[in-house]
Enzyme design. Sequence first.
Site, PDB file in Angstrom:
ATOM      1  N   LYS A  94      46.924  19.545  36.257  1.00 59.17           N
ATOM      2  CA  LYS A  94      45.644  20.245  36.391  1.00 59.17           C
ATOM      3  C   LYS A  94      45.880  21.757  36.518  1.00 59.17           C
ATOM      4  CE  LYS A  94      41.248  19.884  38.891  1.00 59.17           C
ATOM      5  NZ  LYS A  94      41.000  21.281  39.284  1.00 59.17           N
ATOM      6  N   THR A 138      21.079  29.276  26.545  1.00 56.65           N
ATOM      7  CA  THR A 138      20.167  29.941  27.465  1.00 56.65           C
ATOM      8  C   THR A 138      19.687  28.914  28.473  1.00 56.65           C
ATOM      9  OG1 THR A 138      18.269  29.521  26.015  1.00 56.65           O
ATOM     10  CG2 THR A 138      19.398  31.635  25.754  1.00 56.65           C
ATOM     11  N   SER A 146      46.647  21.693  41.397  1.00 60.11           N
ATOM     12  CA  SER A 146      46.334  20.641  42.353  1.00 60.11           C
ATOM     13  C   SER A 146      47.598  20.100  42.993  1.00 60.11           C
ATOM     14  CB  SER A 146      45.579  19.499  41.666  1.00 60.11           C
ATOM     15  OG  SER A 146      45.393  18.408  42.541  1.00 60.11           O
ATOM     16  N   SER A 175      35.316  69.808  64.432  1.00 66.02           N
ATOM     17  CA  SER A 175      34.756  68.717  65.231  1.00 66.02           C
ATOM     18  C   SER A 175      34.975  67.429  64.455  1.00 66.02           C
ATOM     19  CB  SER A 175      33.259  68.944  65.467  1.00 66.02           C
ATOM     20  OG  SER A 175      32.619  67.756  65.892  1.00 66.02           O
ATOM     21  N   THR A 176      35.003  66.319  65.154  1.00 67.14           N
ATOM     22  CA  THR A 176      35.032  65.031  64.446  1.00 67.14           C
ATOM     23  C   THR A 176      33.877  64.938  63.462  1.00 67.14           C
ATOM     24  OG1 THR A 176      36.083  63.854  66.277  1.00 67.14           O
ATOM     25  CG2 THR A 176      34.796  62.525  64.740  1.00 67.14           C
TER      26      THR A 176
END
Length: 476
Positions: A321, A184, A315, A137-138
Amino acid sequence: MYRTETDFLGEKLVPAAAYYGIHTVRALENFSLSRQTVHPEMIRAIAVVKQAAAEMNMHLGLLDPQIGSAIFQAAAEVADGKYAGEFPLYALQGGAGTSTHMNVNEVIANRAIELLGGCRGDYALVHPLNHVNLSQSTNDVYPTALRIAAIRLLQPLAEACAGLQGALQKKEAEFAGVLKLGRTEMQDAVPITLGQEFSAWAEAIARDRWRLYKVEERLREVNLGGTAVGTGLNAERKYVFGVVERLRALTGIGLARDENMIDPTQNADVFVEVSGLLKACAATLIKISNDLRLLSSGPRGGLGEIRLPDLQAGSSIMPGKINPVMPEMVAQVGYQTIARDLAVTLAAQGGQLELNAFLPLVAANLLPAMEELAGAMRLFADRCVAGIEAVPERCRFHLENSVALITALAPLIGYDRAAGIARNALQGHSPVKQALLDAGLFTAEELDSLLRPETLTRPGMIKRPVIAKPKEESHE
């Protein structure tokens, strides 16, 4: 050129050269959504299930050996990736995967017909349901195949984790002596080495690797033989107990029949578990990629403590860049993975009673997520992490011009006095070392001894050094 095929709903024209049939044509009409078709690993996994079923049905005398052998060979070809163009269905579809299952049944049947010397569409020779789908079966084929597909994609994913972990560990060793400023909450903190930062990333990836390795165990239990609802109706008892052994031998995967086949027929929580681990890995990758973007920012207006490999122009308007394109790609794959996890979660909880109709949504998100994560990690390791360079002078500049060094000396001079010196250094825009010298609390020699990398980045409290005084010259 077309051929006419019939089902209980009526007739349909099917391309004469197609291996698929009427059920696939109807599904194409009903679910014409996008270009995202069913994942190839899903097709291959269903095909190998068909091989196991054909073998077991022949062994039990339920299937004519000539027909069964043709089905087995046709299924083996599909399992090897052949006839990829014959599986055009869209990934999202109603019916709990029935359309995909029928697509595979039809292709295997028509290829088997061809092997027996017949013409495609002559289902009197080999029938997609009566022969290819015998004892199945599926509802047991599709969940079983999804587990196989997921297991097959887990291995390259775990290998990609290992490769990225190794690349990070190499940089950990390479940058072990590069002292820098820790941060931090985006503010100056205490010193750390660049190698220590890489070590934390490597450990996180190592955990992801281990979790992905272990989750395969939960995917190995399948419901093949359970047919429609897990009870095994229309499947011989010997078939139910033997078909998974055949499947295990064909796949080389340690599959086992679930003791309660009703459970995996209706419950999809194992896929949520796998998807959750992918999400955890994605979160780790996003964190690492964002850290690398920060540390490499600039090159002059940002932190600039590391250099990423130059991969492409950044860019269309700003000459020279270079953008951190690889970390950006990895982050986007991570975000996509997290989004896919939500879809998997909703699909799993959306099932009703004896079946989950939304497994196609699980497959459409889980399998691509595994593939994308593996690819992203391989590229990340090879084209980014492996080529990262430290900028020691920039690391030293940030450290010496922050007030972070004062923390290490606070136990010697007291918190309040340390805070006052830090304030004076900030207000006077002077290095902490100079502020400490100006306060007359340490000599330059003492500070050099106290503020060494091996002292600042290991457990323990700093003690005032004993500086040997030069011997006085004898006048005798």
